[in-house]
Design a protein around this motif. Structure first.
Motif, mmCIF file in Angstrom:
data_model
loop_
_atom_site.group_PDB
_atom_site.id
_atom_site.type_symbol
_atom_site.label_atom_id
_atom_site.label_comp_id
_atom_site.label_asym_id
_atom_site.label_seq_id
_atom_site.Cartn_x
_atom_site.Cartn_y
_atom_site.Cartn_z
ATOM 1 N N LEU A 126 0.812 -1.201 0.000
ATOM 2 C CA LEU A 126 0.000 0.000 0.000
ATOM 3 C C LEU A 126 0.851 1.259 0.000
ATOM 4 O O LEU A 126 1.988 1.259 0.463
ATOM 5 C CB LEU A 126 -0.897 0.030 1.248
ATOM 6 C CG LEU A 126 -1.806 -1.167 1.493
ATOM 7 C CD1 LEU A 126 -2.464 -1.042 2.863
ATOM 8 C CD2 LEU A 126 -2.850 -1.285 0.397
ATOM 9 N N VAL A 128 0.222 4.802 1.782
ATOM 10 C CA VAL A 128 -0.706 5.375 2.760
ATOM 11 C C VAL A 128 -0.305 6.805 3.112
ATOM 12 O O VAL A 128 0.833 7.232 2.901
ATOM 13 C CB VAL A 128 -0.780 4.518 4.046
ATOM 14 C CG1 VAL A 128 -1.306 3.124 3.735
ATOM 15 C CG2 VAL A 128 0.576 4.454 4.748
ATOM 16 N N SER A 129 -1.265 7.524 3.679
ATOM 17 C CA SER A 129 -1.021 8.883 4.143
ATOM 18 C C SER A 129 -0.335 8.851 5.503
ATOM 19 O O SER A 129 -0.360 7.837 6.203
ATOM 20 C CB SER A 129 -2.360 9.611 4.291
ATOM 21 O OG SER A 129 -3.076 9.066 5.400
ATOM 22 N N TYR A 137 -3.881 5.541 9.803
ATOM 23 C CA TYR A 137 -3.376 5.745 8.449
ATOM 24 C C TYR A 137 -4.536 5.564 7.470
ATOM 25 O O TYR A 137 -5.310 4.617 7.560
ATOM 26 C CB TYR A 137 -2.289 4.726 8.113
ATOM 27 C CG TYR A 137 -1.026 4.866 8.924
ATOM 28 C CD1 TYR A 137 0.053 5.606 8.453
ATOM 29 C CD2 TYR A 137 -0.904 4.237 10.161
ATOM 30 C CE1 TYR A 137 1.217 5.724 9.190
ATOM 31 C CE2 TYR A 137 0.250 4.349 10.911
ATOM 32 C CZ TYR A 137 1.313 5.095 10.414
ATOM 33 O OH TYR A 137 2.464 5.209 11.162
ATOM 34 N N SER A 138 -4.646 6.470 6.522
ATOM 35 C CA SER A 138 -5.644 6.355 5.465
ATOM 36 C C SER A 138 -5.000 5.696 4.250
ATOM 37 O O SER A 138 -3.810 5.889 3.988
ATOM 38 C CB SER A 138 -6.167 7.750 5.091
ATOM 39 O OG SER A 138 -6.797 7.743 3.837
ATOM 40 N N LEU A 139 -5.797 4.943 3.499
ATOM 41 C CA LEU A 139 -5.293 4.368 2.257
ATOM 42 C C LEU A 139 -5.075 5.439 1.197
ATOM 43 O O LEU A 139 -4.622 5.146 0.100
ATOM 44 C CB LEU A 139 -6.230 3.281 1.736
ATOM 45 C CG LEU A 139 -5.909 1.853 2.195
ATOM 46 C CD1 LEU A 139 -6.006 1.709 3.701
ATOM 47 C CD2 LEU A 139 -6.815 0.839 1.512
ATOM 48 N N GLY A 140 -5.389 6.664 1.527
ATOM 49 C CA GLY A 140 -4.991 7.804 0.702
ATOM 50 C C GLY A 140 -5.716 7.895 -0.615
ATOM 51 O O GLY A 140 -6.882 8.261 -0.677
ATOM 52 N N ARG A 143 -9.088 3.042 -2.730
ATOM 53 C CA ARG A 143 -9.686 1.953 -1.967
ATOM 54 C C ARG A 143 -9.878 0.760 -2.918
ATOM 55 O O ARG A 143 -9.208 -0.231 -2.794
ATOM 56 C CB ARG A 143 -11.027 2.370 -1.338
ATOM 57 C CG ARG A 143 -10.936 3.532 -0.354
ATOM 58 C CD ARG A 143 -10.017 3.268 0.822
ATOM 59 N NE ARG A 143 -10.131 4.329 1.828
ATOM 60 C CZ ARG A 143 -9.493 5.471 1.792
ATOM 61 N NH1 ARG A 143 -8.694 5.757 0.764
ATOM 62 N NH2 ARG A 143 -9.635 6.366 2.759
ATOM 63 N N ALA A 158 3.432 -1.350 3.661
ATOM 64 C CA ALA A 158 3.028 -0.015 3.221
ATOM 65 C C ALA A 158 4.190 0.955 3.241
ATOM 66 O O ALA A 158 5.131 0.821 4.030
ATOM 67 C CB ALA A 158 1.898 0.518 4.101
ATOM 68 N N VAL A 160 4.714 5.140 3.658
ATOM 69 C CA VAL A 160 4.038 6.364 4.078
ATOM 70 C C VAL A 160 4.566 7.508 3.226
ATOM 71 O O VAL A 160 5.769 7.785 3.210
ATOM 72 C CB VAL A 160 4.292 6.652 5.569
ATOM 73 C CG1 VAL A 160 3.502 7.889 6.006
ATOM 74 C CG2 VAL A 160 3.915 5.451 6.420
ATOM 75 N N TRP A 166 -5.005 12.509 3.309
ATOM 76 C CA TRP A 166 -5.777 11.682 4.242
ATOM 77 C C TRP A 166 -7.219 11.776 3.789
ATOM 78 O O TRP A 166 -7.842 12.837 3.837
ATOM 79 C CB TRP A 166 -5.619 12.198 5.671
ATOM 80 C CG TRP A 166 -5.992 11.179 6.721
ATOM 81 C CD1 TRP A 166 -5.148 10.386 7.427
ATOM 82 C CD2 TRP A 166 -7.317 10.856 7.173
ATOM 83 N NE1 TRP A 166 -5.846 9.569 8.291
ATOM 84 C CE2 TRP A 166 -7.191 9.839 8.152
ATOM 85 C CE3 TRP A 166 -8.593 11.300 6.849
ATOM 86 C CZ2 TRP A 166 -8.280 9.282 8.810
ATOM 87 C CZ3 TRP A 166 -9.693 10.736 7.486
ATOM 88 C CH2 TRP A 166 -9.529 9.745 8.453
ATOM 89 N N TYR A 172 -9.312 2.176 7.885
ATOM 90 C CA TYR A 172 -8.215 2.972 8.424
ATOM 91 C C TYR A 172 -7.320 2.000 9.190
ATOM 92 O O TYR A 172 -7.800 1.140 9.917
ATOM 93 C CB TYR A 172 -8.749 4.052 9.369
ATOM 94 C CG TYR A 172 -9.798 4.937 8.726
ATOM 95 C CD1 TYR A 172 -11.096 4.959 9.215
ATOM 96 C CD2 TYR A 172 -9.481 5.732 7.638
ATOM 97 C CE1 TYR A 172 -12.067 5.768 8.629
ATOM 98 C CE2 TYR A 172 -10.446 6.537 7.049
ATOM 99 C CZ TYR A 172 -11.735 6.550 7.542
ATOM 100 O OH TYR A 172 -12.692 7.342 6.956
#
Length: 430
Positions: A126, A128-129, A137-140, A143, A158, A160, A166, A172
């Motif tokens: 992933l 992520v944010s 953490y958001s998948l940014g 999805r 992941a 970052v 976000w 999340y």
């Protein structure tokens, strides 16, 4: 608005190995299938690390979406097998080299294939944010099918990225959910969409004439959807339920054209699966509760889509024949497009009260007509799913028409240089 947190079973009872891409080959095992986000959501740092460590990983399978980063090449088949749902972007190099296997399924089928194990995903990578104040953490930027992959993968890895927005929409993740967490060393692509040319602008105007105030839009990707968005600034109270959100949709939202106020579901919210655009689209989506990214099991679900009134689906194609058969997958022997979500969205628009299923394309590609007597490639959309076909020369609404009635309408929107030949060939074919 309720944004439930999803806890990842099997990933919450250990601390992640943090910060070292060299640990990747300890997580990915020979025989694994690895999946990651597509387009702007590609985890480029992890992708490069996987390529660099591939001699330790023979053999693994990689499932690809739209390729944007120039990381993978045909020579990497010394360790990798490539599987994709599409031939778009950098996947085209793999397709032309004959090393890309295609999974020709509707986009709506991907979550079930993953959850059932038919498309087994062992490791999901992933982008992520940075975490929010609650450590989430958001998948940014995406999805889509990643939601289901995160639920079922053995390992979650992941990177970052400080420039990833976000965004709202579960899942999340927290630090303990990751098997490896690294800092991104890649920059995000930031080129805005190219300015539409005269052909695209005319197509955009023709499509815009089909969009009523209060309609809910789905658009594909590319210059034509961008041109359509540019022609909609005189409309009011539009909604969005789509696969990809780009600069054009962001501009309509910021201008107050898209309000989602008249959507029959998700009122007030722009819904999509992925952010695909420049920094403008990312800034628009960042911490914006009026934008939600959802999984494919929601964005493409036929039971969800049929609840949307005035649903206008705007997609493109490689070629369309005189009876309304649509090829959205291949040019010659090369796989360049996808089955993807075209069928999901067009059928939803056909079933929607006041909906319009639109396929928009230039009348020619170079010297070749894209309106043809018979499609040369696969039939992605059959003629039984009659659509509204749009070129720069006009609109052919094939809904409810017989085969004999369709042919003159299709010839009328072909390039003038090809109309006589198409008429002659149609008569010869009976």
């Amino acid at each position: 608005m309720n944004h439930p947190e999803i806890v990842m079973p099997g990933h919450a009872n250990h601390a992640p190995r943090s910060g070292d891409c060299q640990d990747l080959c300890r997580i990915v095992r020979p025989g694994d299938t690895v999946m990651w986000g597509q387009s702007h959501a590609e985890p480029v740092t992890l992708m490069r690390a996987l390529v660099a460590q591939r001699e330790h990983l023979k053999r693994i399978r990689i499932f690809l979406g739209i390729g944007l980063a120039d990381v993978l090449s045909p020579e990497h088949t010394d360790a990798f097998d490539f599987l994709a749902y599409c031939g778009s972007g950098s996947n085209r190099t793999l397709a032309r080299a004959g090393v890309l296997d295609i999974l020709p399924v509707h986009y709506s089928q991907l979550p079930e294939l993953i959850s059932s194990g038919q498309l087994r995903i062992d490791v999901v990578m992933l982008q992520v944010s940075p975490p929010d104040e609650q450590g989430r953490y958001s998948l940014g930027l995406a999805r889509e099918y990643l939601v289901e992959a995160v639920k079922h993968a053995r390992a979650i890895v992941a990177e970052v990225h400080p420039d990833v927005p976000w965004t709202y929409g579960a899942p999340y993740l927290r630090t303990a959910d990751f098997d490896l967490l690294v800092a991104s060393e890649a920059s995000l692509p930031n080129a805005p969409a190219a300015e539409p040319g005269p052909v695209e602008r005319m197509i955009g105007r023709n499509v815009a004439s089909l969009v009523e105030d209060g309609a809910t839009l789905q658009t594909g990707i590319g210059s034509i959807p961008d041109a359509v968005m540019a022609e909609l600034h005189g409309k009011r109270d539009l909604g969005v339920h789509t696969g990809s959100i780009g600069d054009g949709i962001a501009a309509l939202c910021e201008a107050g054209v898209v309000t989602n106020a008249r959507k029959t579901i998700d009122t007030g919210v722009t819904v999509g699966g992925i952010i695909m655009g420049s920094g403008r689209a990312r800034r628009f989506a960042h911490r914006n509760p009026a934008v939600e990214l959802r999984g494919t099991e929601y964005t493409h679900d036929p039971y969800v889509l049929r609840g949307i009134d005035r649903f206008v689906a705007i997609n493109s194609a490689v070629e369309v024949d005189l009876t309304g058969q649509i090829n959205a997958e291949m040019i010659g022997d090369t796989y360049v497009g996808a089955v993807g979500g075209v069928g999901d969205f067009l059928r939803a628009a056909q079933a929607s009260r006041g909906g319009v299923p639109v396929v928009a394309l230039p009348s020619t590609a170079g010297r070749h007509s894209r309106i043809v007597t018979r499609v040369a490639g696969p039939v992605t959309i059959p003629r039984s799913d009659a659509c509204v076909i749009v070129t720069e020369y006009g609109i052919a609404d094939l809904r409810g028409l017989s085969l004999a009635q369709r042919i003159p309408k299709m010839i009328a929107i072909a390039h003038p240089d090809h109309r006589e030949r198409l008429s002659r060939e149609s008569h010869a074919a009976g």
